[in-house]
Structure formats: C-alpha cells, structure tokens
Design an enzyme around this catalytic site. Sequence first.
Site, PDB file in Angstrom:
ATOM      1  N   ARG A 132      -8.752  -2.599   4.751  1.00  0.00           N
ATOM      2  CA  ARG A 132      -9.043  -3.832   4.005  1.00  0.00           C
ATOM      3  C   ARG A 132      -8.762  -5.092   4.833  1.00  0.00           C
ATOM      4  O   ARG A 132      -9.576  -6.033   4.800  1.00  0.00           O
ATOM      5  CB  ARG A 132      -8.279  -3.846   2.681  1.00  0.00           C
ATOM      6  CG  ARG A 132      -8.817  -2.855   1.656  1.00  0.00           C
ATOM      7  CD  ARG A 132      -8.001  -2.880   0.384  1.00  0.00           C
ATOM      8  NE  ARG A 132      -6.597  -2.530   0.629  1.00  0.00           N
ATOM      9  CZ  ARG A 132      -5.618  -2.731  -0.236  1.00  0.00           C
ATOM     10  NH1 ARG A 132      -5.867  -3.284  -1.411  1.00  0.00           N
ATOM     11  NH2 ARG A 132      -4.389  -2.372   0.055  1.00  0.00           N
TER      12      ARG A 132
ATOM     13  N   ASN B  40      -9.270  -1.254  -2.865  1.00  0.00           N
ATOM     14  CA  ASN B  40      -9.197   0.217  -2.865  1.00  0.00           C
ATOM     15  C   ASN B  40      -9.514   0.720  -4.260  1.00  0.00           C
ATOM     16  O   ASN B  40      -9.145   0.085  -5.256  1.00  0.00           O
ATOM     17  CB  ASN B  40      -7.781   0.687  -2.525  1.00  0.00           C
ATOM     18  CG  ASN B  40      -7.480   0.622  -1.044  1.00  0.00           C
ATOM     19  OD1 ASN B  40      -8.384   0.543  -0.226  1.00  0.00           O
ATOM     20  ND2 ASN B  40      -6.197   0.652  -0.699  1.00  0.00           N
TER      21      ASN B  40
END
Length: 782
Positions: free
Chosen positions: A18, A36
């Site tokens: 990320r 996520n």
Amino acid sequence: MKIEEIRVRGTVQGVGFRPTVYRLAKAYGLRGDVCNDGQGVLIRVSGSEEDLTKFVTKLQQECPPLAKIQELSRTSYEGEFDFDDFVISSSVSNVIKTEIVPDAATCPQCLQEIFDPFSRFYRYPFTNCTHCGPRLSIIRAIPYDRHNTSMSAFTMCPECAKEYHDVENRRFHAQPVACHVCGPKAWLERADGKPVTASMFSMMDDVDAVCTLLQKGQIVAIKGLGGIHLACDATQEIAVQKLRQRKKRYHKPFALMARDISIIEEYCTVNAKEKELLTSSAAPIVLLPVLGRKQLASLVAPGQNTLGFMLPYTPLHYLILKRMNRPIVLTSGNIADEPQCIDNDEAREKLGKIADYFLFHNREIVNRVDDSVVRVVGDTVQIIRRARGYAPATINLPLGFHNVPQILAMGSELKNTFCLLREKEAIVSQHLGDLENIAAYNAYQNTLNLYLNLFDCKPEAIAIDKHPEYLSSKLGKQLASANQIKLYSIQHHHAHIAACMAENSIPLNSPPVLGIALDGLGYGEDSKLWGGEFLLADYRQFQRLATFKQVAMIGGEQAIYQPWRNTYAHLLAAKLWDTCQQQYTELEFFKFLKQKPLKLLNQIIEKRINSPSVSSVGRLFDAVAAAIGICLEECSYEGQAAIEMESLVDINNLNNYKETNNYHFEVGFLDNIYCIEPDLMWQGLLDDLQQQIPQKTIAAKFHKSLVNTIVEMVKLLRQENLIDRVALTGGVFQNCILLEQVTKHLQSLEINVLTHSLVPANDGGLSLGQAMITAAQLINTY
C-alpha cells in the site's frame, strides 16, 4: 479524467504494498484510495488515461521485495467517489482470497539498525519492517492486521506508532513493529531454576550472554521465530555429544548456523546458487558439500559428506552470533520425533533435561514453522523440507485448472503436509512431521483448522491416500462424512507424479507423462505395497507399465530401522542364501545374519506375518547398504543407510567404471508388466565383497548400475508408448547422484525431464498431487 477500480491479488498484504501504491499515485498526481481486504488490495483511483497506465506499469515494476502480484485487473468504477487527494484507507473484511506471506529473514536495513548505537533499534532482537520479520508464525486471522496477530498483546509506543502511520516510512503498517520500549522482551533462565547473575559471565545483555554460554560448552534452548531450537558450539566434541545423548538423536545430522558466509566457506564449498539461497529472504538450511579444510565435531553429521548450514534470519540470531567466530548447532527443540516446542512452559517441561539454559521471549508463536531444507542439484533447487520462508506461498495451477472448486488434500503419514486448492492456486502447508507421533498428529489437526479459517476454505471434496491405516486418511474420511462432501482416495505414486507435473505447469489435458516414482512404500491399486514404479500417467488416471521385484519387508516397520532385515529378504528372494552358506561364509554381514533367529524369520515370511511384499527401491538401498557394512544392525532415522551410502560415492569417479564392471539387473514380467529383478546384481555384489573391493567402489557401482537400469527401462517403454516427458519423483530421488545421472542420460535421449523444485520429491509434496488428481476428476464431471 477516468475513474478506475484496480484489483490486485497475490502476496500483497504486510509487505509494504500500500505505501508503494500511495507513493506512485502521489507521483502521478492521482486521486483516490487504497485498502487491504479479504481478496488482496483494492485501489480506487482517478486520473488521465496516460497517468493511470503509467501508474499501473510502474507499480508492477517497483513491487516491494516480498510482494508478488499474481493478478492485476482494471475496471471502470461506477460507485461514489469523493477524494481530493490520494489516501490509504482502513482494511475491509470480506470474502478471503488473499495470501499469507511466509516469514522473512532480517533485511539489510534492519540489520544495520540493530548494530547502530545511534539507532533506537540498537541491539533490539525483534526489529522488523515491511520487508522482513514474522508473518505466518504470528498470524491468527486475515486481514493481516496487528490485532489479528500475537503482536496484539503489545501496544505501540509513540515512536513506533509514528513510524507505523508514516506512509513514507518502511515500517508503515508493518504489523509486528516494536522496539525496546513497547515490544517483546527476551530473557535468560537457567534450566535448574537457579537465578542468572551478571557475575557469572561478562555480557551486554541476556542475548549477548548466550554467545558466552555457547563458547563455554553449554547447551542453550533459544526461542526464535517459528519454534524453539537447541544450540551448542559445533566445534566442541563434548558439547555435541552431550546434546545427542540428552536429545536421544544419535545419528541424524544436526543443522548448523554461522554468522556469515565466510565462516561457512571454511567448512564447505558454496557456489553462487547456494550463496543466493543462504542470503535470500527464505534463508533455508542449505545442504553443502564438505570442504575438509576445517573440522567440526565428528558427531555433527556422522556418515555425511554434506553439512546443512543456514545464516541468521532474525535479529536475535545476529545478536547471539556477533562474537561467535565458529558455527553453532541449531537443531529443533523437541524430544525424539515430537514436534518442535513453541511455548515457554512446554519447553521448560520437555527440554529442561536437555538444555542448560533457556533464552525465552514473550511474543507468542501462533504457528509452528520448522526451518526449510534445500539443496542445489545441477542448477536446480531441490526442496527437501518446505516450511519457514516458503510456506504458505501459493503455487499457481496449470492451464485447465483455473476454475476448480475448493479441495482439501490430507497428505501422507510421514513428512506430512496438507494442501488447499482454490480457483487458480494451491496452498501447501508447512512441513508438519510424522503423524504416527500423537503430538504431531494433534499439531496437524490444529494447523489444519487454522488454515481452513485463515483462508475461509469450505472444501467441496477431500482427497486422501489409499492406505487405510494412515491417520491423515482416517481424519479425511471423518471430515468428509461429517460435512457430507465427496471423498477421493488417491494412489500414492500417482499423487507423487501429479505433484511433479503440477509444479512444472503441465496443463490439464496434456498427453500422459512417464512417471518414475521411487520411494519407501505406498499403497497400490492391487492392495500390495509399491515403491519402485513406472506409471504412464496424466492427472486423471494412470497405467502401471513396470515395477521392481516384490520382496518381503520382514517385521513391517522394523525393516526401516533394521536394514539387515532387507538384506536377508533380498538374498532369500534372489535364492542366494544357500549360496552364501557355501561360498560367502567369511563375509561380515553373513556372520552377522547367522546370529539372527533365521528359522523364525523364515516362518514369518512364509506365513506373511507382518511381512508384506514391497517393490520398494528405498528398501533395496537399505539392503545394499547393510550388505556392505553401513548401518548393518540399525538406523536411527528412515533412510540413514541409503544417505550414508550415497555420501561414500565419489561423483568424479562415478563414470570411470567400465560397462562390463557394472552390476546387472534383469527384466522379467510380473502380472503382465515389466519387472526389474536385482538377483544378478546381488550375485555381482557378493563376488565384489568376497574380493574385498572397497566399500566406496561398490556403492558407486550400485548407483551407476541402478541409473543404467532405469534408463534402459525408459528406452524399452518408449518403444511401446508415446513418451517424450519423464517425471522423476518419490523420496529416493532426493539422492542427488541418482537424480543427476538419470536426468543427464534421459536428456541425452532428447526426453524432457520433469523434477521437483517447489515441493519436496518425498511425501512432503504428496498433498499437492492428491489435490490435483481430485481437481481433474471433479472438472471431468462438470
């Protein structure tokens, strides 16, 4: 401007994925968010077509070190979109289809910090970031967030929280992030319960004290990443002998750890591929050829010409070995064949009479993960035990298997793993050991339940081995019955071959391969025990084309640990025992056998009392090894005799023996298939023993003769069947002389040779094959 939803599947959680998305999105001036979820990573993003394309390309190019993108899809986003900038959003729980990252060895940046006096991580034994550290060993549930791991017991201090939330920091959302102030602590205990005092030895801290203890010849139990190990100085004969006696592990080689490559190179030759493995994020034990320049204690690896070395893979190990200029033994902390201890109290109870000291910590190990073992054969990596660093990384399924239902394969009895199959991938568990041990069986059930929950797996079918007495098969039957789902019984050697096919990406509807499966034993289609098979096989079915001669396994399992039983059985089967009594009475093994209750053994064989007939090449190796004086009386672990015989062979001289000097195997017929009979081989071997031919020469001749026999059988079968691919599988093909030589000869015949590199050739790879065969049969019915 376009608005897209980008779905990324694969190993993309807990690896700094990320932050990479965030950094690249900001660089291209994009708006949106990344989060996520149960399927991986979801990106909602707005920008020009050109910038979006550049962003996706760059994301694939600059994937973090531990990340692996298996699938990236782009679709138009039609939902609500209200972003002025790019942000990282909280995790979302939904259908679980993501992966769990294997535990990863300490990265260079963290290593630099633990030895930097000006770093707040100086000498902190649990330093980690998104590029390294615990994963599978601490996880309880998905998504991989801190509250779903054993790190939930530790509240981050302000400094750690700052780094955890700083998207530009490599510890951004590193779930195990911690430091001296807020994280797990390590401490030293005496096994006798007496207090540890600083006056006992000079030390910087308890971790550093371990080095001093090891140098003084003490045995220390060290709680590491996926389990507790027993350690001692590998150069001290008395310390190693003491460890063997206390642990009751009398012959099996000990694993070794060294501070750096240069120390390993004092004892072993290390090629570029082996060095790459040692320093990889998986950091496995690598079997390396002994150099002979410097000697370790003789009991570290008796009867071996290789040593199993690994490098430190946690800050704890690096700190212990900082002052250690020689290798240490680092072997599983367990009793006999029980699983490795993972709990402090369990270790105090079970290892208190083995270790002199304990180095404990207070971070719970949720999942036991043994050290992986690999070796390099030719240019190929051969995994012998697949665990830490490799499991549970997914294995992509071949073409034709991309829409399979969820399947659970239960694996074998020994060297057990289980396998989950879903959509396009297989998830093979870490090595779980031999289920005949009750503690290992309990651990197997616990790990199975954990995986089913972690991956939200609801199998539509269960695959088991055909052997009716395997505990894994019995449990599979119970699960299938209780959940009213289909049960598939898979032949052992077919599963070995299917596993080899799968990891070599052989598509579902490919023509059959010739699978050569050589091992200890497996339950056959005819209810007999097989172990030396040539099967023409695809994923759905197989045809048995050839086998080795069936020979009694006197006393059943006893024959695995008393190789002389196999020697006697082979001589009886070859009708050579009477000849031995007339011509070979001076041979040592004959004198030894004459002391045994042969009349009773003969009755046991005749009446088939716990003496099944097997076509086992594994037992043939044991029989030959015992005959030439290796482990004649007993083995302390399966395959010891065969392994020690292999280590005798000088590979450089292997091809110097003339063809006429090789032993001869005959080819006959058994139940309308070809049968390799070793009778003449035994006659030649007995003659060599009588002429006092050196042990290592006989070992080399046997290897070469067996190689030639296998190759000649392939040539014979090729005349009658369309064969252009041969799969070499089964535990016997962990013998690298056999594997290399058979591969070389078959390739010279322009045959494509398939071997193992992702899962073990032994029963550790069996569950993958079981799952693939079941999937093929299910697909066939759809």
